[in-house]
Each structure stands twice: as structure tokens, then as C-alpha cells.
Design a protein around this motif. Structure first.
Motif: not given
Length: 246
Positions: A67, A79, A82-83, A87, A130, A233-234, A237-238
């Protein structure tokens, strides 16, 4: 670096318009079925890569994600929020994915924040990253209440050469106090903020993103060596990761 220094604190809100990216490839595919490997605590396995980023997870994972992120980008902050848990729990901990963060610095405040997340090396990087994303709103509010003339004085080549620029921006945004609660002393933070080699490394990482990967916005993702189209966004990607692990 000259272009970055031209960004005033009051203009930081406008730079948020540069967040977001659209890319031209789908991301490289994993080869064959992806088997889990939980032989180690991969979430705690963090290394600095040759390209200057910090990578979490199994270095031999079949799926690699890079990223490019900016700490003053609102979409990157969303992101991160949420990730991180899904992740790490669903992919990194299973040994199927490793996740690398590379900084794409856009302005003096962003660079100051990035210097602090990288200040203590691999161990605390993701926690610091984070925390600064979670604190992004307060960071903007604090710096926009600072003396704008003083901030403009910091954004000069002379201030940069003296080592005052990023110390000053971090002070104005309350970042030195923030990372102080995460094991980085006041003195250590100031040393990291005045580290010319670290500044150069971040500038080179940005240039590599622009020149080698054609990245113009954040967050941007490289999956197995290829830029990922339509992934910003997550949720996107998910969905892509679920396709790759099946």
C-alpha cells in the motif's frame, strides 16, 4: 522536496482532494490454491524492505500487498480503520498474505508524521501508523489552529536545511506528545524529525511511486507486483483477496 514545502498548513484540507487513485491493472494472481501457514505469529513478523517500506507477515506468502499511503489522506485513514483487524486476522495471521506500507508523502505535515511512525524501526511501526491515522482529524484541527505565519516560515529551504521544518510541523500538530505515549521520547522524536537521511529516504520512496509505479493518488495498492485497478478501499481489496485465496 521544494514542492512539498510550498504546501501551507491551511491548504492541507485542500490536498485531501488528491486522495484516491484509479489504476490500470488487476493485480497479479496467486498461483494455485493458497494454503494457510500458521507456524509462526506472522502479525508480529515485521521487517523493513529494501524499498524502504515496512512489511508485516510471512515473507514467503503467496500473496503480497504493497500500500502506498499518505498520513494526511482521509481515504487512507478510512482504509486503515476498516482494514487492520480483518486484514491481520483473516489473511496475515494465516500466512497467506504479507502487507507492506510505503509512504507517499504529500506535504510537510505528512512527512513529519511519517518520520515519527518510522522513528523506532520495525517493531512499533504499524502501531504508530494506525495511531496517527486514528488521530488524523485531531491533527488537522490542531495544526489549523496554529500560527500560520510561523508555519509558512518553517516551509522554506532555509528552515529545512537547519532541521527546523519537520520538528516545527510536528510540534504545531501535537504529534510529539502523541507518539510519546507509544515509547518515543521527546528527544528521540526531535532527532528523528531532524534526520536528513530519513527525509531523503521518504522523498526517494515518493519518487519511486511516481516514476516506477505511476502512482498519483492514495491509497494505491500493488498486488503480486501489479497495480490493482478499482481497489481503493477495504471492501474492494477484501473482495480481491477472496478471489486470490480461493
Amino acid at each position: 522536496m521544494t514542492n512539498l514545502l510550498k504546501v501551507s498548513a491551511i491548504a492541507l484540507a485542500a490536498t485531501l482532494a488528491a486522495c484516491g487513485s484509479e489504476t490500470s491493472a488487476n493485480g497479479g494472481a496467486a498461483t494455485g490454491p493458497v494454503a494457510a501457514d500458521t507456524s509462526e505469529n506472522w502479525v508480529e513478523t515485521v521487517t523493513k524492505t529494501e524499498d524502504g517500506g515496512f512489511r508485516m507477515g510471512n515473507p514467503d506468502a503467496p500473496i503480497t500487498i504493497i500500500e502506498y499511503a499518505s498520513l494526511t489522506c482521509s481515504h487512507c485513514a478510512t482504509f486503515a480503520e476498516e482494514s487492520f483487524t480483518p486484514l491481520t486476522e483473516n489473511y496475515v495471521s494465516q500466512g497467506t498474505v504479507n502487507f507492506e506500507v510505503r509512504n507517499f508523502v504529500r506535504d510537510p505535515l505528512d512527512l513529519s508524521a511519517a518520520l515519527l511512525t518510522r522513528c523506532n524501526g520495525e517493531g512499533p511501526f504499524f502501531q504508530l501508523n494506525e495511531r496517527l491515522f486514528a488521530n488524523q482529524g485531531a491533527m488537522f484541527e490542531t495544526i489549523q489552529g496554529a500560527d500560520q505565519a510561523q508555519l509558512q516560515a518553517l516551509a522554506t529551504p532555509e528552515a529545512l536545511q537547519s532541521g527546523r521544518t519537520f520538528v516545527g510541523f510536528a510540534e504545531a500538530a501535537g504529534l510529539i506528545e502523541l507518539v510519546g505515549g507509544l515509547g518515543i521520547s521527546d528527544q528521540q522524536a526531535r532527532q528523528c524529525l531532524a534526520d536528513g537521511e530519513a527525509v531523503q529516504e521518504l522523498e526517494e520512496m515518493r519518487n519511486a511511486a511516481l516514476n516506477d509505479h505511476n502512482i498519483t493518488g492514495t491509497p494505491a495498492f500493488i498486488i503480486n507486483g501489479q497495480l490493482a485497478a478499482g481497489v481503493s478501499n477495504w471492501a474492494q481489496l477484501d473482495a480481491r483477496l477472496q478471489e486470490l485465496v480461493e
